[in-house]
Motif scaffolding. Structure first.
Motif, short mmCIF file in Angstrom:
data_model
loop_
_atom_site.label_atom_id
_atom_site.label_comp_id
_atom_site.label_asym_id
_atom_site.label_seq_id
_atom_site.Cartn_x
_atom_site.Cartn_y
_atom_site.Cartn_z
N LEU B 380 0.81 -1.21 0.00
CA LEU B 380 0.00 0.00 0.00
C LEU B 380 0.84 1.26 0.00
O LEU B 380 0.38 2.33 -0.39
N VAL B 381 2.09 1.14 0.47
CA VAL B 381 2.90 2.35 0.62
C VAL B 381 3.19 3.00 -0.73
O VAL B 381 3.19 4.22 -0.86
N GLY B 382 3.40 2.17 -1.75
CA GLY B 382 3.68 2.72 -3.08
C GLY B 382 2.58 3.64 -3.57
O GLY B 382 2.83 4.82 -3.86
N PRO B 383 1.33 3.14 -3.65
CA PRO B 383 0.24 4.02 -4.08
C PRO B 383 0.08 5.26 -3.22
O PRO B 383 -0.14 6.36 -3.73
N PHE B 384 0.23 5.10 -1.89
CA PHE B 384 0.07 6.26 -1.00
C PHE B 384 1.13 7.30 -1.30
O PHE B 384 0.84 8.50 -1.42
N ALA B 385 2.37 6.83 -1.41
CA ALA B 385 3.45 7.77 -1.70
C ALA B 385 3.20 8.44 -3.05
O ALA B 385 3.47 9.62 -3.22
N THR B 386 2.64 7.67 -4.00
CA THR B 386 2.34 8.24 -5.31
C THR B 386 1.40 9.43 -5.18
O THR B 386 1.63 10.48 -5.79
N ILE B 387 0.34 9.25 -4.38
CA ILE B 387 -0.62 10.35 -4.22
C ILE B 387 0.08 11.60 -3.74
O ILE B 387 -0.07 12.69 -4.32
N ILE B 388 0.90 11.45 -2.68
CA ILE B 388 1.52 12.64 -2.08
C ILE B 388 2.49 13.27 -3.06
O ILE B 388 2.47 14.48 -3.30
#
Lengths: 564, 408, 234
Positions: B380-388
């Motif tokens: 999940l960290v990848g997509p979250f980091a992508t958003i930010i």
């Protein structure tokens, strides 16, 4: 001088508008009291163990106070700064995890570790403010919710942070009293009584000096209100010290319930006195509404105290049945919430608070008159994060540790709903919203196990049982939507310290050629000024019974201090 | 203005015109290549993925192919559940947090039809109610109807009162909360599952195709389980009918939506409403009806996507909400209102997730450089980091039409 | 058919008349309510009191814009800004303009589109290009074309030459004259007062939501007071 009937009519219209606002608040209070009654009924009719029931009430109130403090902090960001922070729970997680990890690895050092918890939250808060310069509100909301979720994902996956199971933690000072140890000494003893007298005396002395200072620029009644306003803050500070000393057993050989209750009662007496005086002094028509609103956030503590006393006399012995750790978590978190409330109230009338509101309403105008966008937003977020960093350790005490499931984004949503239903940018409303919503959810939790055949057997045609907790959330969601559509300002609308509400009247005057413009303007200016608590000119106050009484009190105080 | 001045003005104007034209022509070339052809962008996204996957994998060809297939499958699912959000964001101009609940409604509608009624007996020839095609149509209608209900009860009245995008967003959070809790109260928190059913004649067609050597590859669409062995290796890769149909449904959906947007009056009206609601009204578009249709299509597509996304695994009422931020990651990277961007970014996000899993599963936990716990689920960290990262450094995403920054 | 005729009264009390085949210009200083007036006619701004009547009997007061244009009322409006759909191609823009004519066959609409290409040949060159990439003048032409696609009798133009270079403005004015020759009644709101009045039949001067002067166009140009106030003559 101002007998123009047109103007009178317009001003009367404004007063009517105000009364409608009070009606809504009254409705809110009635709902709250009804909820409270259902909550107490549900609690005391589930199970038979009185002890457990009481401790549930205590931990419920602890949770309510902690959430109220969170909501107050979120309100500063949402209502004043105008940045929708949907990652609030991430801030709490940062504070809580910092605190717990330091406590478990470095050995217990409460004050130092609370300090580090505050620092960690502050850093996170500063980092989260930066994207606000580049993004529109709703995109900023997405960034914050994701930031909160990243924090949760990290603590959930990282073995160093306890992983999925979290970290268990009980503070050593609570270890001194086991979970079932009870608060002894229902009655106040001599040492405790002396202590109470001393702190009351200190508060009074401080008040006298302040009162003299205010008298130089204000009328006697106005000075009295201002003095009382500070007196309750001063007393709040000493009350907190009193709780801690009592808990540590400094007063006596064990904590004294009597002292705690006396401290609370004294504090609330000052509050009620302040509200009453404010009503008398203020320009509004004195109504019972005013007093009701003044004491609204304090109803729960008062009722709880009454309940404790009732219980004490019904049992007929000298030992309470209140668990020491629960009782102290509850009253300490209440003190923390009250401090947060006072801080937010100061923010409300301070230059910083007004600047923040200006930026929220129109950032371009605010920037063009020299108010820095980033620096002011940072200030707001720093204060909000400070509160969170301070309350987060108490959340840890309450949960007896940290687990990632506690920090789900749902909690932020609930906090947001509390703010919107209570009233954005109105601290009293936020506390009201927090108490109402959390009480609703806790009531539903109690209803699950209540000894009532009807509620226990409630189920759908296909055999699925009705879960009251789900319905509590459904009601919350429906309430949110209804309020957003029909009353976006909430039960307690934002208090206006500026002349916004007079603009309508001005438009009216503009359209109607018959109104004498100059007279009208001067009347409006006067009306707007008198509604400011601190702006009323000295000579305008008519003398009556109360002012005479206060003059007497004042003279006595003067005489006393001179003699010394 | 004298004659001379006029002459000079004329020359200046002509100069500007020419310059503008030049700039515009360059712009046109750049834009028309990818953004006008989503299928092209889909192919590009796959082509981008292959070398990245190759670099990061230290595996055999079979393993890589396997991961690639999983990644494409996941991307297809993301496309199906994300285009609806893109559509509502583009037309209605707010981030709909209740979108995750369209997944929940979709998948629970499927559950009700397959498990609570005797759907397998309601048949029309070979087509029974519980096969994926009929089920999809039912889910589409019911989920779409729920979305329209939300518009009628909540978002419509709010827009009438000139609500800000933020309060629409908060209202959508409330709407989502209500739906989620209702579903969890009606069905309980138990794990549920929907087996994807295919029409009976599929097996017949499949076995016939398998016997023909050239057409054997197509039997994967029909036969329940076909195993492929890659030439030169003995390893077998998992590649089944469900995976193929997920991707096929995605392609059908993309093509249908593409036709809708480019060819039909409804689609063009939708884009027009998204561009400028007042002008759309002047042009004779009933914008309220277009908005209703937007909700219906967005809800329906998401519901069908949810059948494939959540259905085959175990799901609970909160499963939809758990996917919300991944959906937002896809939509953010795509640019919030760009249909094409969503497709491309679904592949990118899926690739990022696959790579996160791959890299972590091959790391040595004792390595001092690995400061995190690689044995846990970090996907999940990848997509979250992508958003930010996207919102801070390029708020309009890959193909976004509107820059969120400029609206400040 | 009796000649087209419109009447409007908004809150400040404005009476405006547009006869068939006429080109009427509304001029006035900034903030005098020119744009609001035409927005009220088309239904974008709700009218507080008064009536908007077309063809002597058809009352369109209080209708929503899409109702007005779809209920066979031969009227269309070109706003001052944002008058094309930027992400749609030129062809789609023009087709959307024809949306109110649901009954007409497709061949007829194609024919009309060809007619519009005759008036604006530049649009045909860029048929499949997005409208956002057009220059200011082309955009105005597209907006005019979009409005013409609905085959209106009455055309309301809100400052079609705003923010355009003088050369392009001339071109737009020429096109408006062409349109008038086709038999359309045109209500023109303009800032370039002299230029607009030269091509129009009658004119209104709007001041703070009230009609200050109302006369034939040439009389208005020669009116000293109007000239002093709004035309910049000394």
């Amino acid at each position: 001088m101002y007998e123009d009937t047109d103007i009178q009519k317009i001003l009367e219209k404004r007063i009517v508008k105000k009364d409608q606002g009070y009606l809504r608040m009254l409705l809110g209070l009635i709902i709250l009291i009804a909820l409270l009654i259902i909550f107490l009924w549900a609690t005391f009719s589930s199970g038979t163990d009185r002890n457990k029931q009481f401790n549930f009430v205590l931990s419920s109130f602890t949770l309510i106070f902690i959430y109220a403090a969170f909501a107050l902090s979120l309100n500063l960001e949402v209502g004043y700064v105008g940045l929708p922070n949907f990652g609030k729970i991430g801030f709490v997680a940062i504070g809580a995890y910092t605190f717990v990890i330091l406590e478990t690895t470095q050995g217990s050092n409460l004050f130092v570790h609370v300090f580090w918890s505050v620092i960690a939250t502050l850093i996170f808060g500063v980092l989260m403010t930066l994207p606000s310069l580049r993004l529109k509100e709703d995109y900023f909301a997405i960034v914050t919710i994701v930031a909160g979720e990243i924090v949760r994902t990290i603590v959930q996956n990282e073995d160093k942070f306890g992983g999925t199971s979290g970290i268990n933690y009980v503070n050593p000072i609570f270890k001194k009293y086991s979970a079932d140890s009870l608060v002894k000494h229902i009655f106040i003893n001599f040492t405790s009584f002396l202590f109470l007298l001393v702190i009351v005396a200190i508060t009074v002395v401080i008040a006298i000096f302040q009162y003299r200072g205010y008298l130089k620029v204000n009328s006697s009644k106005r000075s009295m209100v201002r003095t009382l306003e500070n007196a309750d803050k001063v007393f709040l500070f000493f009350m907190l010290i009193g709780f801690i000393m009592n808990f540590a057993g400094i007063m006596d050989d064990g904590p004294s319930l009597g002292l705690d209750l006396m401290l609370l009662l004294t504090y609330f007496s000052i509050k009620i006195a302040k509200a009453t005086l404010n009503m008398i002094v203020s320009d509004n028509k004195p109504t019972t509404n005013n007093v009701l609103v003044g004491i609204s956030p304090l109803i729960i503590p008062i009722i709880s105290i009454v309940v404790f006393f009732l219980l004490r006399f019904s049992k007929g012995d000298t030992v309470s049945i209140i668990s020491t750790p629960k009782w102290y978590t509850a009253i300490l978190s209440m003190s923390i919430m009250l401090i947060a409330y006072e801080v937010m109230n100061i923010m409300d009338i301070s230059p910083l608070g007004r600047t923040l509101k200006a930026i929220r309403d129109d950032d371009t105008s605010a920037v063009s008159v020299g108010k820095g966008l980033l620096i002011n937003r940072l200030k707001g977020f720093v204060v909000a994060s400070f509160v969170i960093g301070f309350v987060a350790p108490f959340f840890v005490f309450f949960n007896a540790g940290v687990t990632p499931e506690t920090y789900l984004p749902l909690l932020t949503f609930i906090l947001y709903i509390m703010i919107i239903i209570g009233g954005t940018a109105n601290n009293r409303g936020v506390v009201f919203g927090a108490v109402t919503i959390e009480l609703l959810i806790l009531t539903a939790q109690r209803l699950q196990s209540v000894n009532n055949a009807f509620i226990q057997n409630l189920s759908y045609p296909w055999g699925q049982k009705v879960d009251p907790v789900n319905w509590a959330y459904i009601i919350t969601g429906v309430l949110l939507i209804v309020f957003l559509i029909f009353a976006p300002e909430g039960f307690f609308p934002e208090r206006k310290y500026n002349n916004d509400r007079y603009l309508d009247d001005l438009y009216l005057a503009d359209r109607d050629d018959d109104i004498d413009k100059s007279k009208f303007l001067s009347m409006l200016a006067k009306a707007s000024k008198s509604s400011l608590i601190y702006g009323e000119p000295k000579e305008e106050i008519p003398s009556n019974f109360f002012s005479n009484l206060l003059d007497q009190v004042k003279n006595k105080f003067k005489g006393g201090s001179e003699n010394e | 203005m004298s004659e001379e001045d006029k002459e000079i003005q004329k020359i200046i104007d002509e100069l500007n015109e020419e310059e503008i034209k030049e700039i515009q022509e360059v712009k046109t070339e750049k834009q028309s290549f990818v953004t006008d052809h989503p299928i092209v962008s889909l192919v590009i996204a796959i082509l981008i993925f292959i070398p990245i996957a190759w670099v990061f994998s230290v595996f055999t060809f079979t393993n890589l192919l396997q991961q690639f297939l999983f990644s494409v499958e996941r991307a297809a699912l993301y496309v199906m559940v994300c285009v609806g959000l893109t559509l509502t964001t583009r037309v209605l101009k707010f981030a709909n947090f209740a979108h995750a609940e369209f997944l929940t409604i979709g998948v629970y509608t499927g559950l009700v039809i397959t498990s609570f009624t005797n759907a397998s007996e309601i048949c029309l020839g070979d087509f029974c109610l519980d096969n994926i095609f009929l089920l999809s149509i039912f889910i589409f209608i019911i989920t779409g109807a729920f979305a329209v209900l939300g518009e009628k009860l909540i978002f419509g009245p709010l827009r009438k009162r000139n609500a800000t995008p933020l309060s629409l967003m908060v209202a959508s959070i409330g709407f989502g909360l209500v739906i989620r809790q209702l579903v969890s109260d009606f069905f309980g928190g138990r794990d549920q599952k929907i087996d994807l059913q295919y029409p009976p004649f599929f097996d017949k067609v499949g076995s016939n195709l398998e016997s023909i050597p050239v057409l054997k590859i197509f039997s994967i669409w029909f036969s329940e389980r076909v195993e492929f062995s890659i030439i030169g290796t003995t390893k077998v890769i998992a590649f089944n009918r469900n995976m193929v149909w997920k991707v096929t449904m995605m392609i059908i959906l993309v093509v249908l939506l593409q036709l809708l947007f480019k060819k039909t009056t409804l689609g063009i009206s939708m884009r027009a409403t998204a561009d400028d609601i007042d002008l759309a009204q002047i042009s004779g578009i009933n914008t309220q009806r277009i908005i209703d249709w937007t909700w219906f299509i967005a809800g329906g597509v998401t519901g069908v996507g949810a059948l494939f996304f959540l259905g085959p695994q175990a799901f609970v009422p909160f499963s939809g909400f758990a996917q919300l931020l991944i959906i937002f990651a896809v939509v953010t990277l795509g640019g919030f209102d760009s249909f094409e961007g969503t497709i491309v970014s679904a592949f990118i996000i899926s690739a990022i997730q696959t790579m996160t899993i791959l890299i972590n599963s091959n790391l040595d936990p004792d390595n001092p450089l690995v400061f995190w716990s690689p044995n846990k689920d970090w996907s999940l960290v990848g997509p979250f980091a992508t958003i930010i990262v996207v919102l801070i450094f390029r708020p309009r995403g890959l193909f976004g039409l509107v820059d969120p920054k400029s609206k400040l | 058919m009796v000649s087209g005729y419109g009447k409007l009264q908004i809150i400040n009390g404005v009476d405006i008349e547009l006869n068939k085949g006429e080109l009427v210009t509304i001029i006035g200083p900034n903030g005098s309510g020119k744009s609001t007036l035409v927005k009220t006619i088309i239904g974008l701004v709700p009218s507080w009191s008064g009536k908007i009547i077309i063809n002597e009997k058809l009352d369109i007061t209080g209708m929503k814009p899409y109702d007005i244009v779809t209920k066979q009322v031969p009227i269309n409006y070109v706003p001052q800004v944002n008058n094309v759909f930027p992400t749609l191609t030129i062809e789609e823009n023009l087709l959307l303009g024809a949306l109110p004519r649901k009954k007409d066959p497709k061949e007829k609409i194609q024919e009309d589109m060809e007619k519009i290409f005759e008036i604006f040949p530049r649009l045909k060159e860029r048929l499949s290009q997005k409208a956002a990439l057009l220059s200011g003048g082309e955009r105005q032409m597209l907006a005019l074309g979009r409005a013409l696609m609905s085959n209106p009798d009455i055309l309301i133009l809100d400052e079609p030459t705003a923010a355009l270079a003088p050369v392009l403005a001339d071109e737009i004015f020429n096109k408006i004259i062409e349109l008038k020759k086709l038999g359309l009644s045109i209500l023109l709101v303009e800032q370039r007062a002299t230029r607009a009045l030269k091509i129009s039949d009658r004119g209104y001067v709007l001041v703070s939501g009230k009609v200050a002067f109302e006369d034939k166009a040439e009389n208005l140009i020669n009116n000293e007071k109007v000239g002093e106030l709004y035309l910049g003559k000394r």
